[in-house]
Design a protein around this motif. Structure first.
Motif, PDB file in Angstrom:
ATOM      1  N   PRO A 101       0.818  -1.218   0.000  1.00 39.49           N
ATOM      2  CA  PRO A 101       0.000   0.000   0.000  1.00 39.49           C
ATOM      3  C   PRO A 101       0.846   1.260   0.000  1.00 39.49           C
ATOM      4  N   GLY A 102       0.280   2.308  -0.567  1.00 41.25           N
ATOM      5  CA  GLY A 102       0.987   3.575  -0.683  1.00 41.25           C
ATOM      6  C   GLY A 102       0.624   4.551   0.416  1.00 41.25           C
ATOM      7  N   PRO A 103       1.229   5.727   0.375  1.00 39.68           N
ATOM      8  CA  PRO A 103       1.001   6.725   1.420  1.00 39.68           C
ATOM      9  C   PRO A 103      -0.370   7.389   1.317  1.00 39.68           C
ATOM     10  N   ALA A 104      -0.756   8.079   2.380  1.00 39.98           N
ATOM     11  CA  ALA A 104      -1.883   9.005   2.294  1.00 39.98           C
ATOM     12  C   ALA A 104      -1.426  10.158   1.412  1.00 39.98           C
ATOM     13  N   ALA A 105      -2.213  10.504   0.421  1.00 45.93           N
ATOM     14  CA  ALA A 105      -1.717  11.419  -0.602  1.00 45.93           C
ATOM     15  C   ALA A 105      -2.682  12.549  -0.880  1.00 45.93           C
ATOM     16  N   THR A 106      -2.092  13.685  -1.256  1.00 46.07           N
ATOM     17  CA  THR A 106      -2.846  14.832  -1.734  1.00 46.07           C
ATOM     18  C   THR A 106      -2.169  15.316  -3.005  1.00 46.07           C
ATOM     19  N   ALA A 107      -2.911  15.469  -4.075  1.00 46.79           N
ATOM     20  CA  ALA A 107      -2.364  16.000  -5.326  1.00 46.79           C
ATOM     21  C   ALA A 107      -3.203  17.193  -5.744  1.00 46.79           C
ATOM     22  N   VAL A 108      -2.587  18.359  -5.823  1.00 45.00           N
ATOM     23  CA  VAL A 108      -3.330  19.561  -6.161  1.00 45.00           C
ATOM     24  C   VAL A 108      -2.668  20.290  -7.322  1.00 45.00           C
ATOM     25  N   ARG A 109      -3.517  20.886  -8.115  1.00 44.38           N
ATOM     26  CA  ARG A 109      -3.085  21.630  -9.296  1.00 44.38           C
ATOM     27  C   ARG A 109      -2.803  23.078  -8.897  1.00 44.38           C
ATOM     28  N   VAL A 110      -1.596  23.556  -9.187  1.00 39.96           N
ATOM     29  CA  VAL A 110      -1.187  24.875  -8.744  1.00 39.96           C
ATOM     30  C   VAL A 110      -0.741  25.728  -9.928  1.00 39.96           C
ATOM     31  N   ARG A 111      -0.427  26.986  -9.647  1.00 30.88           N
ATOM     32  CA  ARG A 111      -0.010  27.923 -10.690  1.00 30.88           C
ATOM     33  C   ARG A 111       1.433  27.630 -11.142  1.00 30.88           C
ATOM     34  N   GLY A 112       2.266  27.209 -10.207  1.00 27.85           N
ATOM     35  CA  GLY A 112       3.656  26.943 -10.540  1.00 27.85           C
ATOM     36  C   GLY A 112       4.469  26.671  -9.291  1.00 27.85           C
ATOM     37  N   MET A 113       5.777  26.546  -9.467  1.00 27.07           N
ATOM     38  CA  MET A 113       6.687  26.267  -8.361  1.00 27.07           C
ATOM     39  C   MET A 113       7.628  27.462  -8.178  1.00 27.07           C
ATOM     40  N   GLY A 114       8.642  27.261  -7.360  1.00 24.77           N
ATOM     41  CA  GLY A 114       9.664  28.272  -7.203  1.00 24.77           C
ATOM     42  C   GLY A 114      10.749  28.152  -8.251  1.00 24.77           C
ATOM     43  N   ARG A 115      10.542  27.289  -9.203  1.00 21.89           N
ATOM     44  CA  ARG A 115      11.489  27.079 -10.293  1.00 21.89           C
ATOM     45  C   ARG A 115      10.730  27.143 -11.619  1.00 21.89           C
ATOM     46  N   SER A 116      11.162  28.025 -12.513  1.00 22.49           N
ATOM     47  CA  SER A 116      10.523  28.148 -13.819  1.00 22.49           C
ATOM     48  C   SER A 116      10.602  26.833 -14.581  1.00 22.49           C
ATOM     49  N   GLY A 117       9.503  26.473 -15.232  1.00 18.98           N
ATOM     50  CA  GLY A 117       9.481  25.274 -16.060  1.00 18.98           C
ATOM     51  C   GLY A 117       9.175  23.997 -15.327  1.00 18.98           C
ATOM     52  N   ALA A 118       9.175  24.018 -13.988  1.00 17.01           N
ATOM     53  CA  ALA A 118       8.856  22.810 -13.221  1.00 17.01           C
ATOM     54  C   ALA A 118       7.351  22.572 -13.265  1.00 17.01           C
ATOM     55  N   LEU A 119       6.940  21.380 -13.709  1.00 17.83           N
ATOM     56  CA  LEU A 119       5.522  21.025 -13.806  1.00 17.83           C
ATOM     57  C   LEU A 119       5.044  20.201 -12.625  1.00 17.83           C
ATOM     58  N   ILE A 120       5.964  19.762 -11.779  1.00 18.65           N
ATOM     59  CA  ILE A 120       5.594  18.897 -10.664  1.00 18.65           C
ATOM     60  C   ILE A 120       6.600  19.079  -9.533  1.00 18.65           C
ATOM     61  N   GLN A 121       6.127  18.936  -8.317  1.00 16.80           N
ATOM     62  CA  GLN A 121       6.973  19.015  -7.129  1.00 16.80           C
ATOM     63  C   GLN A 121       6.361  18.131  -6.053  1.00 16.80           C
ATOM     64  N   LEU A 122       7.214  17.493  -5.275  1.00 18.61           N
ATOM     65  CA  LEU A 122       6.769  16.610  -4.209  1.00 18.61           C
ATOM     66  C   LEU A 122       7.254  17.113  -2.864  1.00 18.61           C
ATOM     67  N   GLU A 123       6.502  16.795  -1.839  1.00 15.24           N
ATOM     68  CA  GLU A 123       7.020  16.836  -0.462  1.00 15.24           C
ATOM     69  C   GLU A 123       6.377  15.682   0.279  1.00 15.24           C
ATOM     70  N   ALA A 124       7.120  15.132   1.236  1.00 15.36           N
ATOM     71  CA  ALA A 124       6.696  13.860   1.797  1.00 15.36           C
ATOM     72  C   ALA A 124       7.137  13.715   3.245  1.00 15.36           C
ATOM     73  N   GLU A 125       6.527  12.722   3.878  1.00 25.76           N
ATOM     74  CA  GLU A 125       6.875  12.357   5.235  1.00 25.76           C
ATOM     75  C   GLU A 125       6.967  10.838   5.293  1.00 25.76           C
ATOM     76  N   ALA A 126       8.017  10.336   5.930  1.00 21.67           N
ATOM     77  CA  ALA A 126       8.214   8.899   6.061  1.00 21.67           C
ATOM     78  C   ALA A 126       8.500   8.572   7.514  1.00 21.67           C
ATOM     79  N   PHE A 127       8.212   7.314   7.874  1.00 20.65           N
ATOM     80  CA  PHE A 127       8.359   6.901   9.266  1.00 20.65           C
ATOM     81  C   PHE A 127       8.958   5.496   9.282  1.00 20.65           C
TER      82      PHE A 127
END
Length: 399
Positions: A101-127
């Motif tokens: 099984p995978g993590p509890a996840a949230t995927a949201v569509r945003v205007r952009g990142m702190g880097r031009s041209g980036a279409l995706i960014q992750l942040e995560a927590e592991a235990f």
């Protein structure tokens, strides 16, 4: 202090480990040298961020199966009717990396990142916890994704609970209660309630709510929408809410008006700082909530329109909130940095560097992980909002 040392990481991500818990932020589709990978190609960039995520986990001695929470921010600027197909295209790549099984996840569509041209960014927590100590939460009364995925609605380890992004959808991933904002908010809270119930918790155990609300360019309509959402949340969860962060985006499934994820601690006494008189995030009374060694700080809104003083202002607020619960910047585990407006959109790298410079004044050279996301709008039209989680193991160990 070995339990709270930042890991040495390449530029595509930042991570920090506290005991058995690992926080990873700002996972971008770039090389260790800072080169953007897969320009204009969501599939190539999704491969790149998950490879970087794997490196971040491996650097800490963990695996993908140790993930408990995964937030995916992505950019899509096509026709609304094609948004779900785009998400599915991205997710089919994610499926090559996600455990089952995978993590509890949230995927949201945003205007952009702190880097031009980036279409995706992750942040995560592991235990780092044995399988026997991990409880996957998949309530029978829930919704499902539009394609089969191994993601989870929630996880519980010890007293901690992570609730993935909940939406007003059915078992086919289709939006329900179309055009009914109170109805959709009620549906989302019911999904959260069932995750909490299966974890032996309730709304009183919530330590954080993150509210994504529809912002389609009309700032006044978006503000009214958020106020209506918060009214329903108060009616159902009670007047005293945990720390809340709210930001305006374009949502995935056609007809959705909001998405909410959450965290909770079960059965632990909490110390909350109430700041009704000076509360800049009007959505919650609790700007800071301490539960054992964990500290949640609500979305702190800047009081200036220009980004440089806004960054300094929010970082100063952050320092005061930590001090108010007897902690310090060394406990910071991860920060969400939400920015909006032309200044950030015209020069995202400059916006990110301004925040990093302000944070450096607080934390020194050893910066905590932070994830910079450009959104459609923020409450009350502010240009910057920052929330944070901190883990104060030293204070927890003191008699």
């Amino acid at each position: 202090m070995s339990d709270c040392a930042p890991l040495v990481s390449p530029y595509p991500f930042q991570s920090r480990r506290f005991g058995e818990q690992l926080f990873i932020g700002g996972v971008l589709p770039i090389s260790p040298e800072g080169t953007l990978r897969g320009a204009g190609d969501i599939e190539a960039q999704t491969h790149a961020v998950f490879r970087n995520l794997h490196v971040a986990l491996k650097s800490a001695g963990l695996e993908m199966s140790d993930l408990v929470r995964l937030n995916t921010y992505y950019v899509f600027e096509g026709y609304e009717s094609d948004a779900t197909l785009y998400w599915e295209k991205m997710t089919r790549v994610r499926l090559q990396y996600l455990p089952n099984p995978g993590p509890a996840a949230t995927a949201v569509r945003v205007r952009g990142m702190g880097r031009s041209g980036a279409l995706i960014q992750l942040e995560a927590e592991a235990f780092a916890a044995p399988a026997a100590q991990r409880q996957r939460i998949m309530p029978s009364k829930s919704w499902d994704w539009s394609i089969p995925v191994p993601l989870s609605q929630g996880w519980k380890i010890g007293s901690q609970v992570w609730v993935g992004g909940q939406v007003s959808a059915d078992m086919a991933g289709k939006a329900v209660s179309i055009g009914d904002l109170p109805g959709q908010t009620h549906n989302v809270l019911e999904h959260i309630r069932h995750v909490l119930l299966d974890a032996g918790a309730g709304f009183a155990d919530l330590t954080q709510l993150k509210v994504c609300y529809l912002h389609d360019g009309d700032a006044h309509a978006a503000e009214q929408r958020l106020q209506e959402i918060m009214k329903v949340i108060r009616d159902i969860c009670g007047e005293t809410l945990p720390p809340v962060t709210a930001f305006g985006i374009s949502l995935l499934y056609e007809g959705l008006l909001l998405e909410i994820d959450a965290t909770a601690h079960v059965g632990l006494a909490s110390k909350a700082l109430q700041t009704r008189a000076s509360n800049r995030n009007w959505a919650a009374e609790h700007q800071v909530l301490r539960t054992g060694s964990h500290i949640q700080i609500a979305g702190l809104s800047a009081r200036y329109k220009a980004l440089e003083p806004a960054c300094e202002d929010v970082v100063n607020q952050l320092a005061l909130k930590l001090e108010a619960v007897g902690s310090s910047p060394t406990a910071l585990a991860h920060l969400h940095v939400f920015i909006a407006g032309d200044e950030a959109n015209d020069a995202p790298e400059h916006a990110m560097s301004l925040f990093a410079a302000a944070l450096k004044q607080l934390c020194g050279e050893s910066l905590p992980p932070f994830t910079v996301v450009r959104v459609n709008g923020l409450p009350r039209g502010v240009p910057l909002q920052v929330d944070a989680v901190a883990v104060d193991l030293v204070k927890q160990l003191q008699p």
